[in-house]
Design an enzyme around this catalytic site. Structure first.
Site, PDB file in Angstrom:
ATOM      1  CD  GLU A   1     -18.833 -64.096 121.045  1.00 18.36           C
ATOM      2  OE1 GLU A   1     -20.070 -64.059 120.965  1.00 18.36           O
ATOM      3  OE2 GLU A   1     -18.128 -64.881 120.413  1.00 18.36           O
TER       4      GLU A   1
ATOM      5  CB  CYS B   1     -24.664 -55.587 120.896  1.00 20.97           C
ATOM      6  SG  CYS B   1     -25.556 -56.442 122.187  1.00 20.97           S
TER       7      CYS B   1
ATOM      8  CB  CYS C   1     -26.719 -63.020 133.977  1.00 21.03           C
ATOM      9  SG  CYS C   1     -28.018 -61.884 134.506  1.00 21.03           S
TER      10      CYS C   1
ATOM     11  CB  CYS D   1     -34.551 -64.594 132.282  1.00 18.76           C
ATOM     12  SG  CYS D   1     -34.390 -63.020 133.147  1.00 18.76           S
TER      13      CYS D   1
ATOM     14  CB  CYS E   1     -32.054 -65.676 129.195  1.00 20.20           C
ATOM     15  SG  CYS E   1     -30.423 -64.923 128.967  1.00 20.20           S
TER      16      CYS E   1
ATOM     17  CB  CYS F   1     -22.131 -69.319 115.367  1.00 14.34           C
ATOM     18  SG  CYS F   1     -22.626 -67.672 115.649  1.00 14.34           S
TER      19      CYS F   1
END
Ligand code: SAH
Ligand code: SF4
Length: 411
Positions: A124, A137, A144, A148, A151, A382
């Protein structure tokens, strides 16, 4: 944005979607350096003495005028256009979904074709208009490889790096959809003034760790900032990293964009838990790399992102430690209220505590914008986004979207 600003709630309306679907059987000319594009043309028989001129023509059509169809290149001979069509593509990614909010925020779910034996991937991009500027953005990886603990992307495995083409395509597509290539008939060489642009800033704060995809990110950002490319000033491009120290030095030397550091803790023991790459590159090394970042001044500061986690890193002791740590570094601090996601054990700090923390930082002379209400409102809306992705379940995407929207850059 100040600590007290409250942004307009967003109500998302689905939009009809364009479909330049091409499963990229052909290599794209987007995202190639001049040298790479020259070599690709030479391989298809373009004469040596024509290469420089052709590359500059193509760059102009692709990046300045934003065409996505070789037939639009009216000053390129028909034979040449046929050759280009046969061997290459400049098509945009498929838009799986586009949503436009009442306040102008837009989200695109984009699908990129498989690379090699892989499968199509979806990412996105989010556009956030604000007074006097608009920030896009963008993502650098699908998933990833870092973990973290607060996250949600960190709970997903890395699917793959995005190519320079795919990184730049997010920008080209956003500019298409926003009407940001307004005058495709303009004479060759025309560059739109930065002030008039809808996408005036970009932040690499989407999915992924950009410095673990250094080469593609570098190529894409150098084309984004090239005067003959997309002509965005490097001061309007911000790259956010969790702290890959050797590549921070390289970013300063080889890319030269603005830097944002996902700091989130001011002690190594805590940062080891929140941002585990800290075990490899602890705070001292990270701060040394920040201090050495070229071109820093009061007008060119590093942004330190700090997610507010209740009872974890939000005490005034932490705020004091933060001021201490940043001494001597031209810095801005972005306080990010934690966006919870299903299954997380963290909670967002109480608003009162966030304000206390912000006040402490303000009184030490730092502006400390708090980013949240907009992201939260959009998270609430959303549910309208249909989940098409095999890779990312809806809940995962919601958390990801909220993260991107909450964390867009300052300036
Ligand atoms: N991987 C890069 C860039 C993408 S993340 C990085 O870590 O810097 C962009 C920002 O969102 C980072 O500061 C990240 O720490 C923060 N973030 C991640 N998950 C979040 C969450 N659930 N709530 C708030 N911020 C979050
Ligand atoms: Fe990756 Fe950044 Fe999330 Fe850490 S915060 S897991 S580096 S996307």
């Amino acid at each position: 944005m100040s600590a007290t600003d409250v942004m307009t709630p967003s109500k998302l309306k689905p939009m009809p979607v364009s479909q330049p679907v091409e499963l990229a059987p052909k290599p794209s000319l987007i995202g190639l350096t001049r040298e790479e594009m020259g070599a690709a043309l030479k391989e298809k028989g373009v004469a040596d003495k024509q290469i420089k001129m052709r590359v500059s023509q193509l760059w102009n059509w692709i990046y300045v005028r934003g065409v996505s169809d070789f037939d639009a290149m009216v000053n390129v001979s028909k034979d040449m256009r046929e050759m280009l069509k046969t061997h290459f593509t400049i098509a945009r990614p498929e838009i799986v979904e586009e949503q436009v909010s009442n306040d102008g925020t837009r989200k695109w779910l984009l699908r990129f074709p498989p690379r090699g034996a892989g499968r199509p991937v979806e990412i996105e991009a989010v556009y956030i208009p604000e007074e006097g500027r608009g920030t896009l953005c963008i993502s650098s990886q699908v998933g990833c490889s870092l973990t973290c603990s607060f996250c949600h992307t960190g709970t997903q495995r890395l699917v793959r790096n995005l190519t320079a083409e795919e990184i730049l395509s997010q920008l080209l597509l956003a500019r298409d959809r926003l009407g940001d290539f307004p005058d495709r008939e303009a004479p060759q060489g025309t560059v739109m003034p930065a002030e008039g642009r809808k996408v005036s800033n970009i932040v690499m704060m989407g999915m992924g760790e950009p410095l673990y995809n250094f080469d593609s990110v570098k190529t894409a950002l150098l084309i984004a900032s090239d005067g003959d490319g997309l002509s965005l000033s490097k001061r309007r491009i911000t790259l956010s990293t969790s702290g890959v120290v050797p590549e921070i030095y390289r970013t300063g030397d080889e890319i030269g964009v603005m830097l944002a550091i996902s700091l989130h803790a001011v002690r190594d023991d805590l940062r080891d838990m929140l941002v585990p790459i800290n075990k490899k590159y602890p705070l001292k090394e990270l701060m040394d790399a920040c201090r050495a970042y070229p071109g820093l001044s009061n007008a060119r500061r590093i942004t330190f992102e700090y997610v507010m986690l209740k009872g974890v890193n939000d005490s005034l002791e932490d705020a004091k430690g933060l001021i201490q740590l940043l001494k001597g570094v031209p810095a801005k601090i972005n306080l990010i209220p934690f966006n919870p996601w299903p299954g997380t054990n963290y909670q967002c700090s109480d608003w009162e505590q966030i304000e206390k923390f912000a006040d402490f930082i303000n009184s030490a002379g730092y502006a400390s914008p708090i980013r949240t209400p907009r992201g939260r409102d959009i998270l609430a809306a959303c549910g309208q986004l249909k989940s098409e992705s095999e890779r990312m379940r809806k809940t995962e995407r919601l958390a990801f979207e909220a993260m991107m929207i909450a964390n867009h850059g300052e300036d």
